[in-house]
Scaffold this motif. Structure first.
Motif, PDB file in Angstrom:
ATOM      1  N   GLY A 490       0.812  -1.216   0.000  1.00  0.00           N
ATOM      2  CA  GLY A 490       0.000   0.000   0.000  1.00  0.00           C
ATOM      3  C   GLY A 490       0.841   1.259   0.000  1.00  0.00           C
ATOM      4  N   TYR A 491       1.971   1.236   0.723  1.00  0.00           N
ATOM      5  CA  TYR A 491       2.853   2.401   0.747  1.00  0.00           C
ATOM      6  C   TYR A 491       3.506   2.628  -0.611  1.00  0.00           C
ATOM      7  N   CYS A 492       3.779   1.533  -1.324  1.00  0.00           N
ATOM      8  CA  CYS A 492       4.404   1.648  -2.652  1.00  0.00           C
ATOM      9  C   CYS A 492       3.479   2.338  -3.653  1.00  0.00           C
ATOM     10  N   ILE A 493       2.174   2.357  -3.340  1.00  0.00           N
ATOM     11  CA  ILE A 493       1.209   3.028  -4.223  1.00  0.00           C
ATOM     12  C   ILE A 493       0.915   4.438  -3.719  1.00  0.00           C
ATOM     13  N   ALA A 494       0.617   4.561  -2.400  1.00  0.00           N
ATOM     14  CA  ALA A 494       0.150   5.838  -1.849  1.00  0.00           C
ATOM     15  C   ALA A 494       1.263   6.876  -1.751  1.00  0.00           C
ATOM     16  N   VAL A 495       2.449   6.463  -1.320  1.00  0.00           N
ATOM     17  CA  VAL A 495       3.538   7.439  -1.157  1.00  0.00           C
ATOM     18  C   VAL A 495       3.958   8.049  -2.498  1.00  0.00           C
ATOM     19  N   PRO A 496       4.212   7.220  -3.552  1.00  0.00           N
ATOM     20  CA  PRO A 496       4.518   7.847  -4.852  1.00  0.00           C
ATOM     21  C   PRO A 496       3.389   8.736  -5.372  1.00  0.00           C
ATOM     22  N   MET A 497       2.141   8.367  -5.055  1.00  0.00           N
ATOM     23  CA  MET A 497       1.018   9.206  -5.489  1.00  0.00           C
ATOM     24  C   MET A 497       1.096  10.584  -4.827  1.00  0.00           C
ATOM     25  N   TRP A 498       1.452  10.612  -3.540  1.00  0.00           N
ATOM     26  CA  TRP A 498       1.588  11.900  -2.854  1.00  0.00           C
ATOM     27  C   TRP A 498       2.731  12.706  -3.467  1.00  0.00           C
ATOM     28  N   ILE A 499       3.855  12.041  -3.727  1.00  0.00           N
ATOM     29  CA  ILE A 499       5.010  12.728  -4.301  1.00  0.00           C
ATOM     30  C   ILE A 499       4.675  13.295  -5.682  1.00  0.00           C
ATOM     31  N   LEU A 500       4.050  12.476  -6.530  1.00  0.00           N
ATOM     32  CA  LEU A 500       3.705  12.920  -7.884  1.00  0.00           C
ATOM     33  C   LEU A 500       2.650  14.026  -7.870  1.00  0.00           C
ATOM     34  N   SER A 501       1.697  13.926  -6.939  1.00  0.00           N
ATOM     35  CA  SER A 501       0.648  14.954  -6.846  1.00  0.00           C
ATOM     36  C   SER A 501       1.246  16.295  -6.452  1.00  0.00           C
ATOM     37  N   THR A 502       2.147  16.278  -5.484  1.00  0.00           N
ATOM     38  CA  THR A 502       2.778  17.520  -5.042  1.00  0.00           C
ATOM     39  C   THR A 502       3.676  18.091  -6.134  1.00  0.00           C
ATOM     40  N   ALA A 503       4.461  17.214  -6.776  1.00  0.00           N
ATOM     41  CA  ALA A 503       5.331  17.666  -7.864  1.00  0.00           C
ATOM     42  C   ALA A 503       4.515  18.193  -9.038  1.00  0.00           C
ATOM     43  N   GLY A 504       3.393  17.525  -9.323  1.00  0.00           N
ATOM     44  CA  GLY A 504       2.530  17.968 -10.410  1.00  0.00           C
ATOM     45  C   GLY A 504       1.956  19.344 -10.167  1.00  0.00           C
ATOM     46  N   LEU A 505       1.559  19.606  -8.919  1.00  0.00           N
ATOM     47  CA  LEU A 505       1.026  20.931  -8.593  1.00  0.00           C
ATOM     48  C   LEU A 505       2.092  21.996  -8.801  1.00  0.00           C
ATOM     49  N   GLY A 506       3.316  21.695  -8.373  1.00  0.00           N
ATOM     50  CA  GLY A 506       4.391  22.674  -8.515  1.00  0.00           C
ATOM     51  C   GLY A 506       4.840  22.885  -9.958  1.00  0.00           C
ATOM     52  N   TYR A 507       4.751  21.841 -10.786  1.00  0.00           N
ATOM     53  CA  TYR A 507       5.284  21.919 -12.147  1.00  0.00           C
ATOM     54  C   TYR A 507       4.240  22.346 -13.176  1.00  0.00           C
ATOM     55  N   PHE A 508       3.042  21.800 -13.070  1.00  0.00           N
ATOM     56  CA  PHE A 508       2.026  22.028 -14.105  1.00  0.00           C
ATOM     57  C   PHE A 508       1.085  23.198 -13.821  1.00  0.00           C
TER      58      PHE A 508
END
Length: 617
Positions: A490-508
Motif C-alpha cells: 500500500g505504501y508503494c502506491i500511496a507514497v509515490p502518489m503523494w510525491i507525484l501529486s505535489t510535484a505535479g502541482l508545482g510543475y504544471f
C-alpha cells in the motif's frame, strides 16, 4: 462602551453612540432575521439558498481588516518580536511536557517518546510556517479563522472557528487541572487530595477540581487588564521556567542510567506515532501568537521571528527533557501525574521535586495566561463577523483588551476544568488542533495558486485535482498504516502518489500569487507535507475521541443552520450594501454621476447615500 460604534448586521449602516457597559438584545441578535418571529421564519425558509451563498463566498484581506471597527475601539500596538517569542514559549511549554511525557512514555512509546516529540515538533513547525505567511498578510486578531474565511469561505471558517474555541477551552481546562497536580506536589500531597470525589457522576467527570477554577479566575484578572502587562508577567514567569528546565536537564543527566534506555521502543513504531498524536497537545498554543497581529508594532518582521523562533526553541527543550526523564527511570516506573518530580524523588534527590514542581506551576501559569489572551482574540474576530453574538467583539477603550470575550472564554474553561479529567481533554484537543492546522495548510496552497476572478478555469481545475490527490494519498497512507501492521504494498502506491501529486502541482500549475513581504519556503512541498503529517497523526486517535469530535461538529452545524448562518448572512449583505452606497457617494462627490439629490432612488443623509422608495411613475 466607547463611542462611534458601528451597528452591524441589522440592516443599518449608521453610527450609534454608547456610554458605559450595555447589554441588550441587539448586542446578541441585532440582525434583520431576528427582529421578529416572522423574519426568523422567513430566514429559515431561505436556509438552502443562504447556505449555498455562505459556502461559496470568500472574504478578502481588506474586509477582514475593515471589520475591526466593529469592536468599537482599537487594540493597542505594544508588542515586539521579543514579546512574541516569549508569548510563544509561554503558550506552549507547560502541561504537555510536565504531564503527558510521563503518560506517553509509560503507556505508548517508552524511551522512544523523544522521537514522538520530534515528529510532533516537525508537524507543528510545518504548520508554523503556513501560519506566518497568513499572519503577515492578514494582520488581524482572528488567526486561523480569518485565514480560512479568506481562502475557504465562510462555512469552512465557521467549522474551524467552533473547533478553535473548543481547542482553547479544553486546552486551558487541561492546563488548569495540571496546575492542581503540581501544586499538590509542592504541598507534599497527592493531587486527588485536593479534588472532590462525587461518585454519583460519570467516571472521568467525577473528580471535581476547585483549585483549577481559582487559578483560572486569577489569570482572567491579569488578562483583562493589559496585553503588555500580561506580556511582562509572561516574560518573568517564562525566564524562571527556563532556568528550572535547564536545572532538570543538568541534574537529571547527572542521575542518568543508560540501561533505562533499553528497550528503546518497546511498543514499536505504532506506539511512537500514537504518542506523537497525543503529544501534539504539548505544541498547541503557538498559533495564539498569530492572534496578536493587531497588537504587534511591526507584524511583517515580528510575527515570523516570534512564531518560528519560539517553535524551534520549544522543540529542542521538549526533546532534551524527554531524554532526561527516560534516562533517570525505567519507562514502566514513570509517574503519570508528576513524572519529573517523582523521578527525582526516586533517584534520591527528594528536594529537587519541589524545584521541579515550582517550575511546572510557573510554566503552567504562563500557558494559562497566554491562552487566555489569545483565545479572547479569536472570539473577538469571530464575533465581528456575527457568527457569534457581536457583544463579544467589544474592546474596552481604557485597557484596549476584549474584556467580555476574555471573561466568557475563561468562564467556559472553568466549568470544564472543574469536572473533566486530563486524558479525556488531551485527546479531544489534539484532534481539533490537527484538523485546523490541516485546513490552514490547504488554505495556503489555495492562496498561492488561486485568485478569484483572475485564475483561469483550467488552472483552477488543476489545483482542485492535485489537492484531491494530495489529501487522498495522505488519507490512503494513514488508512493502510491503521489496517496493516506488516504490509508494504500500500505504501508503494500511496507514497509515490503523494510525491507525484505535489510535484505535479508545482510543475504544471503556476502560482497565481507571490507573497508581498514574507512567504512560506518550498511551496508546494512544505504545506503538502504539513497536510500529510497532520492527516497521519489524526489517524492515530482512538474511536472514542473521534466520536466526541463528531458530536461537537454536529452541534456546530445545528447552531450554524439555526443562528450563525442567518446572522453572518445578514451582516455580509448589510456590509455589501454599505460598500455600494459609499462607492456611489464617492462618485457623486467626484462628479462622475448625477447628484444624489436629483438621482431617483437615493437620498443624501448625513453625508452618506441611503436607498429610499422607488420613484413614482
Amino acid at each position: 462602551m466607547g463611542t462611534g460604534a458601528e451597528t452591524n448586521g441589522g440592516g443599518s449602516s449608521g453610527l450609534t453612540r454608547r456610554r458605559g457597559c450595555t447589554c441588550t438584545k441587539d448586542d446578541f441578535l441585532p440582525e434583520e432575521s431576528f427582529k421578529s418571529w416572522d423574519n426568523y421564519v422567513n430566514a429559515l425558509k431561505q436556509t438552502p439558498a443562504r447556505l449555498v451563498d455562505r459556502v461559496l463566498t470568500r472574504s478578502t484581506v481588506e474586509e477582514e481588516v475593515e471589520v475591526m471597527v466593529r469592536s468599537e475601539n482599537e487594540m493597542k500596538k505594544t508588542l515586539s518580536w521579543w514579546d512574541l517569542i516569549w508569548f510563544g514559549i509561554g503558550s506552549v511549554v507547560g502541561t504537555g511536557i510536565f504531564v503527558l511525557t510521563g503518560l506517553e512514555a509509560r503507556d505508548d512509546a517508552g524511551p522512544a517518546v523523544v522521537l514522538s516529540y520530534a515528529v510532533s515538533g516537525l508537524s507543528a513547525l510545518l504548520s508554523v510556517f503556513c501560519y506566518t505567511e497568513f499572519a503577515v498578510e492578514i494582520p488581524v486578531a482572528g488567526g486561523s479563522f480569518a485565514y480560512l474565511r479568506v481562502e475557504l469561505g465562510d462555512f469552512m471558517a465557521f467549522i474551524a472557528a467552533g473547533n478553535i474555541l473548543l481547542e482553547y477551552v479544553i486546552g486551558s481546562a487541561a492546563v488548569a487541572r495540571s496546575w492542581t497536580s503540581y501544586f499538590a506536589t509542592l504541598c507534599n500531597h497527592d493531587p486527588e487530595d485536593f479534588r472532590v470525589h462525587v461518585h454519583s457522576l460519570a467516571k472521568g467527570y467525577n473528580h471535581l477540581d476547585p483549585i483549577a477554577v481559582g487559578i483560572i479566575l486569577l489569570v482572567c484578572i491579569f488578562a483583562v487588564k493589559s496585553t503588555k502587562g500580561s506580556s511582562r508577567l509572561n516574560y518573568i514567569t517564562s525566564v524562571v521556567h527556563m532556568v528550572i528546565i535547564f536545572f532538570i536537564i543538568i541534574a537529571g543527566i547527572i542521575k542518568a542510567n543508560p540501561k533505562n534506555y533499553t528497550p528503546f521502543a518497546p511498543f514499536g513504531p505504532r506506539g511512537v506515532f500514537k504518542a506523537s498524536a497525543v503529544l501534539y497537545f504539548a505544541y498547541t498554543g503557538f498559533d495564539l501568537v498569530s492572534t496578536m497581529a493587531e497588537e504587534t508594532k511591526n507584524p511583517n518582521r515580528d510575527i515570523p521571528i516570534g512564531l518560528v523562533g519560539s517553535m524551534v526553541i520549544t522543540t529542542a527543550l521538549y526533546c532534551f527533557l524527554a531524554v532526561t526523564l527516560c534516562l533517570m527511570l525505567p519507562y514502566g516506573q514513570i509517574d503519570i501525574d508528576a513524572p519529573f518530580s517523582k523521578a527525582f524523588q526516586t533517584v534520591g534527590m527528594s528536594w529537587a521535586q519541589y524545584v521541579v514542581a515550582a517550575g511546572a506551576v510557573k510554566g503552567i501559569t504562563s500557558v494559562l495566561l497566554v491562552s487566555a489572551v489569545g483565545q479572547a482574540r479569536y472570539l473577538t474576530h469571530i464575533a465581528r463577523i456575527h457568527m457569534m453574538p457581536p457583544w463579544f467583539a467589544k474592546v474596552d477603550p481604557n485597557t484596549g483588551t476584549p474584556i467580555i470575550a476574555t471573561i466568557a472564554m475563561l468562564a467556559a474553561t472553568a466549568v470544564i476544568a472543574f469536572f473533566t479529567n486530563l486524558d479525556i481533554l488531551s485527546n479531544l484537543l489534539s484532534i481539533s488542533t490537527l484538523f485546523i492546522f490541516m485546513l490552514v495548510s490547504i488554505a495556503l496552497l489555495i492562496r498561492r495558486y488561486y485568485i478569484s476572478g483572475e485564475t483561469s478555469v483550467e488552472h483552477r481545475n488543476k489545483l482542485i485535482v492535485f489537492l484531491v490527490l494530495i489529501i487522498g494519498s495522505s488519507t490512503a497512507i494513514t488508512a493502510y498504516w491503521a489496517v496493516s501492521e506488516t504490509g508494504w504494498i500500500g505504501y508503494c502506491i500511496a507514497v509515490p502518489m503523494w510525491i507525484l501529486s505535489t510535484a505535479g502541482l508545482g510543475y504544471f500549475d503556476p502560482q497565481a500569487r507571490k507573497p508581498k513581504v514574507w512567504g512560506v519556503p518550498l511551496v508546494p512541498w512544505l504545506p503538502s507535507a504539513s497536510i500529510a503529517i497532520n492527516i497521519f497523526l489524526l489517524g492515530s486517535f482512538d474511536k472514542e475521541s473521534f466520536v466526541r469530535f463528531g458530536l461537537w461538529t454536529v452541534f456546530l452545524l445545528v447552531y450554524y443552520v439555526f443562528i450563525g448562518l442567518h446572522a453572518s448572512y445578514d451582516t455580509a449583505k448589510s456590509s455589501e450594501l454599505k460598500a455600494v452606497e459609499e462607492r456611489t457617494f464617492r462618485k457623486v462627490e467626484d462628479g462622475q454621476v448625477p447628484s444624489a439629490a436629483t438621482k431617483p432612488g437615493f437620498d443624501c443623509v448625513e453625508g452618506r447615500s441611503t436607498p429610499n422608495a422607488p420613484p413614482t411613475l
